[in-house]
Design a protein around this motif. Structure first.
Motif, mmCIF file in Angstrom:
data_model
loop_
_atom_site.group_PDB
_atom_site.id
_atom_site.type_symbol
_atom_site.label_atom_id
_atom_site.label_comp_id
_atom_site.label_asym_id
_atom_site.label_seq_id
_atom_site.Cartn_x
_atom_site.Cartn_y
_atom_site.Cartn_z
ATOM 1 N N VAL A 6 0.729 -1.245 0.136
ATOM 2 C CA VAL A 6 -0.228 0.043 0.097
ATOM 3 C C VAL A 6 1.096 1.195 0.019
ATOM 4 C CG1 VAL A 6 -0.195 -0.213 2.477
ATOM 5 C CG2 VAL A 6 -1.911 0.969 1.337
ATOM 6 N N GLU A 7 0.428 2.349 -0.714
ATOM 7 C CA GLU A 7 1.290 3.563 -0.711
ATOM 8 C C GLU A 7 0.291 4.655 -0.062
ATOM 9 O OE1 GLU A 7 2.512 4.623 -4.821
ATOM 10 O OE2 GLU A 7 2.934 2.764 -4.979
ATOM 11 N N SER A 8 0.817 5.475 0.856
ATOM 12 C CA SER A 8 0.339 6.549 1.389
ATOM 13 C C SER A 8 0.882 7.497 0.538
ATOM 14 C CB SER A 8 0.886 6.710 2.905
ATOM 15 O OG SER A 8 0.281 5.744 3.605
ATOM 16 N N GLY A 9 0.059 8.419 0.078
ATOM 17 C CA GLY A 9 0.380 9.425 -0.725
ATOM 18 C C GLY A 9 -0.324 10.653 -0.775
ATOM 19 N N VAL A 10 -0.066 11.635 -1.361
ATOM 20 C CA VAL A 10 -0.726 13.041 -1.313
ATOM 21 C C VAL A 10 -1.163 13.342 -2.628
ATOM 22 C CG1 VAL A 10 -0.152 15.524 -0.986
ATOM 23 C CG2 VAL A 10 0.987 14.001 0.521
ATOM 24 N N GLN A 11 -2.478 13.958 -2.730
ATOM 25 C CA GLN A 11 -2.847 14.239 -3.919
ATOM 26 C C GLN A 11 -3.517 15.647 -3.766
ATOM 27 O OE1 GLN A 11 -6.468 11.645 -4.666
ATOM 28 N NE2 GLN A 11 -5.238 9.804 -4.347
ATOM 29 N N THR A 12 -3.295 16.123 -4.825
ATOM 30 C CA THR A 12 -3.643 17.643 -4.999
ATOM 31 C C THR A 12 -4.884 17.932 -5.840
ATOM 32 O OG1 THR A 12 -2.166 18.102 -6.970
ATOM 33 C CG2 THR A 12 -1.167 18.360 -4.749
ATOM 34 N N GLY A 13 -5.590 19.220 -5.762
ATOM 35 C CA GLY A 13 -6.696 19.260 -6.478
ATOM 36 C C GLY A 13 -7.624 20.537 -5.677
ATOM 37 N N LEU A 14 -8.837 20.376 -5.821
ATOM 38 C CA LEU A 14 -9.554 21.272 -5.383
ATOM 39 C C LEU A 14 -10.404 20.809 -4.176
ATOM 40 C CD1 LEU A 14 -10.995 23.396 -8.292
ATOM 41 C CD2 LEU A 14 -9.202 24.050 -6.975
ATOM 42 N N LEU A 15 -10.419 21.624 -3.052
ATOM 43 C CA LEU A 15 -11.063 21.026 -1.852
ATOM 44 C C LEU A 15 -12.148 22.302 -1.552
ATOM 45 C CD1 LEU A 15 -11.943 19.093 0.321
ATOM 46 C CD2 LEU A 15 -9.845 19.934 1.689
ATOM 47 N N LEU A 16 -13.087 22.409 -1.586
ATOM 48 C CA LEU A 16 -14.159 23.532 -1.363
ATOM 49 C C LEU A 16 -13.905 24.633 -2.364
ATOM 50 C CD1 LEU A 16 -14.585 23.310 2.489
ATOM 51 C CD2 LEU A 16 -16.103 22.369 0.851
ATOM 52 N N ASP A 17 -13.607 24.499 -3.408
ATOM 53 C CA ASP A 17 -13.243 25.375 -4.408
ATOM 54 C C ASP A 17 -11.768 26.178 -4.351
ATOM 55 O OD1 ASP A 17 -15.246 24.786 -5.989
ATOM 56 O OD2 ASP A 17 -16.669 26.207 -4.828
ATOM 57 N N LEU A 18 -11.008 25.392 -3.353
ATOM 58 C CA LEU A 18 -9.754 26.172 -3.336
ATOM 59 C C LEU A 18 -8.628 24.901 -3.529
ATOM 60 C CD1 LEU A 18 -10.241 27.763 0.344
ATOM 61 C CD2 LEU A 18 -9.900 29.069 -1.864
ATOM 62 N N PRO A 19 -7.475 25.570 -4.043
ATOM 63 C CA PRO A 19 -6.374 24.358 -4.315
ATOM 64 C C PRO A 19 -5.959 24.005 -2.758
ATOM 65 C CG PRO A 19 -5.769 26.645 -5.269
ATOM 66 C CD PRO A 19 -7.133 26.687 -4.413
ATOM 67 N N ALA A 20 -5.768 22.775 -2.730
ATOM 68 C CA ALA A 20 -5.310 21.956 -1.516
ATOM 69 C C ALA A 20 -4.635 20.855 -1.745
ATOM 70 C CB ALA A 20 -6.744 21.775 -0.875
ATOM 71 N N SER A 21 -4.066 20.040 -0.768
ATOM 72 C CA SER A 21 -3.440 18.717 -0.844
ATOM 73 C C SER A 21 -4.410 18.025 0.093
ATOM 74 C CB SER A 21 -1.910 18.835 -0.606
ATOM 75 O OG SER A 21 -1.362 19.613 -1.567
ATOM 76 N N VAL A 22 -4.310 16.663 -0.154
ATOM 77 C CA VAL A 22 -4.917 15.598 0.804
ATOM 78 C C VAL A 22 -3.983 14.458 0.894
ATOM 79 C CG1 VAL A 22 -6.891 14.226 1.350
ATOM 80 C CG2 VAL A 22 -7.174 16.276 0.206
ATOM 81 N N ARG A 23 -3.653 14.094 2.148
ATOM 82 C CA ARG A 23 -2.495 13.052 2.329
ATOM 83 C C ARG A 23 -3.337 11.945 3.240
ATOM 84 N NH1 ARG A 23 2.401 14.673 5.667
ATOM 85 N NH2 ARG A 23 0.870 15.610 7.109
ATOM 86 N N PHE A 24 -3.084 10.745 2.311
ATOM 87 C CA PHE A 24 -4.001 9.597 2.985
ATOM 88 C C PHE A 24 -2.822 8.676 3.454
ATOM 89 C CE2 PHE A 24 -6.765 10.853 -0.717
ATOM 90 C CZ PHE A 24 -7.943 11.152 0.171
ATOM 91 N N THR A 25 -3.320 8.092 4.715
ATOM 92 C CA THR A 25 -2.283 7.119 5.620
ATOM 93 C C THR A 25 -3.109 5.895 5.797
ATOM 94 O OG1 THR A 25 -1.089 8.900 6.316
ATOM 95 C CG2 THR A 25 -0.879 6.738 7.326
ATOM 96 N N ALA A 26 -2.502 4.687 5.530
ATOM 97 C CA ALA A 26 -3.199 3.396 5.649
ATOM 98 C C ALA A 26 -2.989 3.286 7.189
ATOM 99 C CB ALA A 26 -2.644 2.200 5.191
ATOM 100 N N GLU A 27 -4.068 2.928 7.790
ATOM 101 C CA GLU A 27 -4.329 2.568 9.292
ATOM 102 C C GLU A 27 -4.680 1.331 9.835
ATOM 103 O OE1 GLU A 27 -3.488 5.203 11.531
ATOM 104 O OE2 GLU A 27 -3.441 6.856 10.025
ATOM 105 N N GLN A 28 -5.556 0.631 9.189
ATOM 106 C CA GLN A 28 -6.016 -0.701 9.615
ATOM 107 C C GLN A 28 -6.166 -1.465 8.152
ATOM 108 O OE1 GLN A 28 -9.529 -0.462 12.200
ATOM 109 N NE2 GLN A 28 -8.031 -0.552 13.899
ATOM 110 N N TYR A 29 -5.909 -2.846 8.524
ATOM 111 C CA TYR A 29 -6.056 -3.838 7.531
ATOM 112 C C TYR A 29 -7.329 -4.890 7.898
ATOM 113 C CZ TYR A 29 -1.963 -1.255 6.340
ATOM 114 O OH TYR A 29 -0.970 -0.572 5.873
ATOM 115 N N ARG A 30 -8.229 -5.019 7.214
ATOM 116 C CA ARG A 30 -9.455 -5.840 7.475
ATOM 117 C C ARG A 30 -9.199 -6.906 6.359
ATOM 118 N NH1 ARG A 30 -14.601 -3.643 7.394
ATOM 119 N NH2 ARG A 30 -13.758 -2.024 6.445
ATOM 120 N N TRP A 31 -9.179 -8.076 6.969
ATOM 121 C CA TRP A 31 -9.242 -9.320 6.164
ATOM 122 C C TRP A 31 -10.361 -10.086 6.365
ATOM 123 C CZ3 TRP A 31 -4.029 -7.887 7.151
ATOM 124 C CH2 TRP A 31 -3.179 -7.606 6.020
#
Length: 174
Positions: free
Chosen positions: A50-75
Motif C-alpha cells: 500500500v502507498e500512502s500518498g498526497v493528492q492535489t486538487g480542489l477542496l471546497l473550490d480552493l487548491p489543496a493537498s490531501v494526504r492519505f495514510t493506511a491505518e488498519q487492514y481488515r481481512w
C-alpha cells in the motif's frame, strides 16, 4: 484554519470525509503465500502493499493537498473468519521466518475448499491549504483491495533418501 475565501469569507466548519469527494486513496494490493493455494492446518501468510500518498486538487473550490495514510487492514478469509490488524504484514522472507510459519497477518484454514479472500484498508486523511499546516479529518475511508481466490487442500509429505543439500530439486526442496 484555511485561508480566507473570496470577498473575505472563510471556512469555519471543519472539513469532513464527505468533502473529499474528488480525492481517493490508491487501493492497496492483497498478497498471499503460498500464492493461490493453502495447506489445511498450516499458516497461510497474507500481506498488503500500500502507498500512502498526497493528492492535489480542489477542496471546497480552493487548491489543496490531501494526504492519505493506511491505518488498519481488515481481512475476510472467506471461511467465516476475519481479522483486523494495524500492520500490513510482509512476506515470509522479509519477516525472517520460514514457509508456513505463523506471522502477525497469517491465517489457518481448517477445511479444504475454494475461498475468496477480501482485504479492506482503512485510510486516515489530512488536508492542507496553500502550504499551511496539515489538518486531520475525523474518521477513516475504507478502500477495497483486490480479491484473492485460492484453494485449500491437504498436504502429503514425501520421505526421500537424500537431504535437500544433496538433491536441491527433490520434493519439498527449493
Amino acid at each position: 484554519m484555511p485561508p480566507p475565501l473570496r470577498d473575505g469569507y472563510s471556512i469555519t466548519e471543519p472539513i469532513t470525509l464527505a468533502d473529499l469527494v474528488n480525492f481517493t486513496p490508491v487501493a492497496g494490493i492483497d498478497h498471499m503465500e503460498p500464492d493461490g493455494w493453502m495447506v489445511v492446518g498450516l499458516d497461510t501468510n497474507f500481506y498488503a502493499t500500500v502507498e500512502s500518498g498526497v493528492q492535489t486538487g480542489l477542496l471546497l473550490d480552493l487548491p489543496a493537498s490531501v494526504r492519505f495514510t493506511a491505518e488498519q487492514y481488515r481481512w475476510s478469509y472467506g471461511d467465516g473468519r476475519g481479522a483486523t490488524r494495524s500492520t500490513r504484514g510482509s512476506s515470509w522472507v522479509a519477516s525472517g521466518v520460514g514457509e508456513f510459519d505463523h506471522t502477525a497477518t497469517s491465517h489457518v484454514y481448517r477445511t479444504a475448499g475454494s475461498y475468496s479472500i477480501d482485504l479492506t484498508i482503512e485510510y486516515s486523511a489530512e488536508y492542507q491549504y496553500a502550504g499551511g499546516p496539515w489538518v486531520s479529518i475525523s474518521g477513516t475511508i475504507p478502500v477495497a483491495a483486490n480479491r484473492l481466490v485460492a484453494v485449500a487442500g491437504a498436504a502429503n509429505t514425501v520421505l526421500v533418501g537424500h537431504d535437500c543439500a544433496q538433491h536441491p530439486s527433490g520434493p519439498g526442496c527449493r
